[in-house]
Scaffold this motif. Structure first.
Motif, PDB file in Angstrom:
ATOM      1  N   THR A   1      32.474  32.264  42.861  1.00 54.54           N
ATOM      2  CA  THR A   1      32.615  32.051  41.459  1.00 54.54           C
ATOM      3  C   THR A   1      31.746  33.421  40.932  1.00 54.54           C
ATOM      4  O   THR A   1      32.432  33.932  39.956  1.00 54.54           O
ATOM      5  CB  THR A   1      32.393  30.812  40.857  1.00 54.54           C
ATOM      6  N   LEU A   2      30.674  33.517  41.096  1.00 51.36           N
ATOM      7  CA  LEU A   2      29.736  34.306  40.511  1.00 51.36           C
ATOM      8  C   LEU A   2      29.852  35.756  40.729  1.00 51.36           C
ATOM      9  O   LEU A   2      29.871  36.514  39.757  1.00 51.36           O
ATOM     10  CB  LEU A   2      28.082  34.005  40.900  1.00 51.36           C
ATOM     11  N   ARG A   3      30.623  36.055  41.945  1.00 54.23           N
ATOM     12  CA  ARG A   3      31.012  37.298  42.221  1.00 54.23           C
ATOM     13  C   ARG A   3      32.228  37.763  41.669  1.00 54.23           C
ATOM     14  O   ARG A   3      32.543  38.945  40.945  1.00 54.23           O
ATOM     15  CB  ARG A   3      31.224  37.523  43.658  1.00 54.23           C
ATOM     16  N   ILE A   4      33.212  36.892  41.312  1.00 54.17           N
ATOM     17  CA  ILE A   4      34.314  37.050  40.663  1.00 54.17           C
ATOM     18  C   ILE A   4      34.135  37.291  38.880  1.00 54.17           C
ATOM     19  O   ILE A   4      34.708  38.158  38.296  1.00 54.17           O
ATOM     20  CB  ILE A   4      35.403  35.807  40.890  1.00 54.17           C
ATOM     21  N   THR A   5      33.322  36.469  38.728  1.00 51.39           N
ATOM     22  CA  THR A   5      32.930  36.544  37.193  1.00 51.39           C
ATOM     23  C   THR A   5      32.142  37.918  36.787  1.00 51.39           C
ATOM     24  O   THR A   5      32.319  38.623  35.900  1.00 51.39           O
ATOM     25  CB  THR A   5      31.761  35.240  36.812  1.00 51.39           C
TER      26      THR A   5
END
Length: 142
Positions: free
Chosen positions: A3-7
């Motif tokens: 989720t951190l990478r996508i954000t």
């Protein structure tokens, strides 16, 4: 972690797009109105369907629709006898301006003289860029 990478990727895309909206000096660009002269183009006038020099009739270019180089765009069942010709795209076969769709490929070969019966379907979408589609119901050598 995913989720951190996508954000992070989404945030970088927003920053990049907002940078594109600004001019080279960091200020927001504003559209300007073009005050140039209008562009005009003269197109030739198409021939009239009543033009006596234009061939017409079933199976002839022009036909009742009056469009040079195209067969008549009528729907219904027709029977044609003629020589099968190849289209400009691979696998496309024509007779008298009609695109032969379906039918027995052992009979419908370029150079064969055949009689075909089929239904004209002018609105049928095909990958062949010529001819009015004729969905072949039967075909035999003539």
């Amino acid at each position: 972690m995913r989720t951190l990478r996508i954000t992070t990727a989404a945030l970088l895309a927003v920053v990049a797009l907002s940078a594109c909206a600004q001019g080279g000096d960091g200020t927001a660009s504003t559209p300007t109105q073009d005050t140039g002269s209008p562009v005009t183009t003269d197109f030739p006038t198409p021939p009239s369907p009543a033009d006596p020099a234009m061939p017409s009739g079933p199976g002839k270019p022009g036909g009742p629709a009056g469009t040079p180089g195209l067969p008549p765009a009528t729907a219904g069942t027709v029977t044609l006898t003629g020589t099968v010709t190849p289209g400009v795209e691979p696998g496309c076969l024509l007779i008298d301006g009609y695109l032969l769709v379906d039918g027995p490929r052992d009979v419908l070969r370029a150079g064969n003289r055949v009689t075909v019966t089929g239904r004209v379907e002018p609105d049928l979408m095909t990958t062949c860029q010529q001819g009015t589609p004729l969905r072949v119901q039967s075909a035999k050598r003539a």
